[in-house]
Design an enzyme around this catalytic site. Sequence first.
Site, short mmCIF file in Angstrom:
data_model
loop_
_atom_site.label_atom_id
_atom_site.label_comp_id
_atom_site.label_asym_id
_atom_site.label_seq_id
_atom_site.Cartn_x
_atom_site.Cartn_y
_atom_site.Cartn_z
N LYS A 30 0.76 -1.28 0.02
CA LYS A 30 -0.03 0.03 0.08
C LYS A 30 0.89 1.21 -0.04
CE LYS A 30 -3.72 -2.37 2.21
NZ LYS A 30 -4.44 -2.85 3.63
N TYR B 91 -11.97 -3.09 -3.14
CA TYR B 91 -12.69 -3.30 -1.65
C TYR B 91 -14.10 -3.27 -1.53
CZ TYR B 91 -7.84 -2.90 0.55
OH TYR B 91 -6.66 -3.31 1.03
N PHE C 113 -15.27 2.70 7.68
CA PHE C 113 -13.98 3.51 7.24
C PHE C 113 -13.76 3.25 5.66
CE2 PHE C 113 -13.72 -1.27 8.72
CZ PHE C 113 -13.28 -1.95 7.38
N ARG D 150 -0.90 -14.73 4.03
CA ARG D 150 -1.71 -13.89 5.03
C ARG D 150 -0.69 -14.14 6.19
NH1 ARG D 150 -6.34 -10.88 4.20
NH2 ARG D 150 -7.28 -11.74 6.24
N THR E 129 -4.65 -8.18 10.62
CA THR E 129 -5.14 -7.07 9.93
C THR E 129 -4.77 -5.70 10.81
OG1 THR E 129 -7.12 -8.00 8.94
CG2 THR E 129 -7.25 -5.85 9.25
N ARG F 275 3.13 -6.63 9.31
CA ARG F 275 2.33 -5.74 10.02
C ARG F 275 3.05 -5.71 11.56
NH1 ARG F 275 -3.28 -7.61 7.55
NH2 ARG F 275 -3.43 -6.26 5.66
N ASN G 226 -1.60 -0.21 7.31
CA ASN G 226 -1.13 -1.40 7.75
C ASN G 226 -0.20 -2.10 6.50
OD1 ASN G 226 -3.15 -2.19 6.14
ND2 ASN G 226 -4.28 -3.62 7.48
N HIS H 287 -1.60 -5.60 1.55
CA HIS H 287 -2.81 -6.50 1.22
C HIS H 287 -2.35 -7.81 0.81
CE1 HIS H 287 -6.54 -7.80 -0.52
NE2 HIS H 287 -5.69 -8.11 -1.48
N GLU I 18 -9.07 -10.93 -7.70
CA GLU I 18 -8.27 -9.97 -7.51
C GLU I 18 -7.20 -9.90 -8.63
OE1 GLU I 18 -6.90 -9.91 -3.51
OE2 GLU I 18 -9.07 -9.39 -2.85
P1 GTP Z 1 -6.24 -6.48 3.24
O1 GTP Z 1 -5.33 -7.45 3.07
O2 GTP Z 1 -5.79 -4.98 3.12
O3 GTP Z 1 -7.84 -6.70 2.51
O4 GTP Z 1 -6.64 -6.56 4.69
P2 GTP Z 1 -7.27 -7.80 5.72
O5 GTP Z 1 -8.09 -8.65 4.61
O6 GTP Z 1 -6.30 -8.08 6.76
O7 GTP Z 1 -8.49 -6.99 6.29
P3 GTP Z 1 -9.96 -6.43 5.52
O8 GTP Z 1 -10.17 -7.26 4.43
O9 GTP Z 1 -10.94 -6.78 6.58
O10 GTP Z 1 -9.79 -4.92 5.61
C1 GTP Z 1 -9.23 -4.11 4.62
C2 GTP Z 1 -8.44 -3.02 4.93
O11 GTP Z 1 -9.18 -2.02 5.51
C3 GTP Z 1 -7.49 -3.35 6.08
O12 GTP Z 1 -6.48 -3.93 5.64
C4 GTP Z 1 -7.40 -2.07 6.61
O13 GTP Z 1 -6.27 -1.20 5.85
C5 GTP Z 1 -8.75 -1.46 6.74
N1 GTP Z 1 -9.53 -1.59 7.86
C6 GTP Z 1 -10.14 -2.80 8.26
N2 GTP Z 1 -11.01 -2.47 9.20
C7 GTP Z 1 -10.54 -1.27 9.72
C8 GTP Z 1 -11.12 -0.41 10.46
O14 GTP Z 1 -11.73 -0.78 11.47
N3 GTP Z 1 -10.71 0.92 10.58
C9 GTP Z 1 -9.71 1.27 9.64
N4 GTP Z 1 -9.59 2.49 9.70
N5 GTP Z 1 -9.32 0.45 8.67
C10 GTP Z 1 -9.72 -0.79 8.57
MG MG Z 2 -9.12 -8.29 3.13
#
Ligand code: GTP
Ligand code: MG
Length: 150
Positions: free
Chosen positions: A9, A49, A57, A85, A91, A102, A112, A115, A126
């Site tokens: 990112k 997303y 968010f 992962r 996350t 992370r 973070n 992705h 994707e």
């Molecule tokens: P990705 O690999 O980026 O998809 O992350 P993930 O699979 O570990 O988490 P998820 O798909 O649920 O969320 C996608 C992204 O949204 C996260 O990586 C964060 O950057 C953001 N995100 C998720 N939950 C929150 C939250 O509660 N607050 C904020 N500010 N950002 C969030």
């Molecule tokens: Mg995700």
Amino acid sequence: TEQTYIMIKPDGVQRGLVGEIIKRFEQKGFTLRALELKMVDRALAEKHYEDLSSKPFFAGLVDYILSGPVVAMVWEGKGVVLTGRKIIGATNPAQSEPGTIRGDYAIDIGRNIIHGSDAVESAQKEIALWFPSGVAHYATALAPWIYEKP
Ligand code: GTP
Ligand code: MG
């Protein structure tokens, strides 16, 4: 063989973590199939997303992805989706174990760094979204040194 979509990112790019992140996937033994540094447009970020579009968010998340170039990649190998992962970590970096990307380099959930696809099916979606013209196919000479049955 299984493939996953990994994206550094904008914060990961700005903080100079591109080489370190690529190194971790390379040294594990995974194969790089595609890589591009690019500015993302809003439509692509929102599509990527889309499952999170109802979250509070979401707008901030899309702005974050648009805030600078990302490094889009496809990595391949046995179990790469789940293992990817694990390499990335939880996350929320507050819960990510040290030794994960992370856990080692991030503090806030909204910054973070990286992705990774969460399942084989979402990985396929994707990869098609980010690399519509396909990925590179080439032989990997080290396969017998990485896999018992290549
Ligand atoms: P990705 O690999 O980026 O998809 O992350 P993930 O699979 O570990 O988490 P998820 O798909 O649920 O969320 C996608 C992204 O949204 C996260 O990586 C964060 O950057 C953001 N995100 C998720 N939950 C929150 C939250 O509660 N607050 C904020 N500010 N950002 C969030
Ligand atoms: Mg995700």
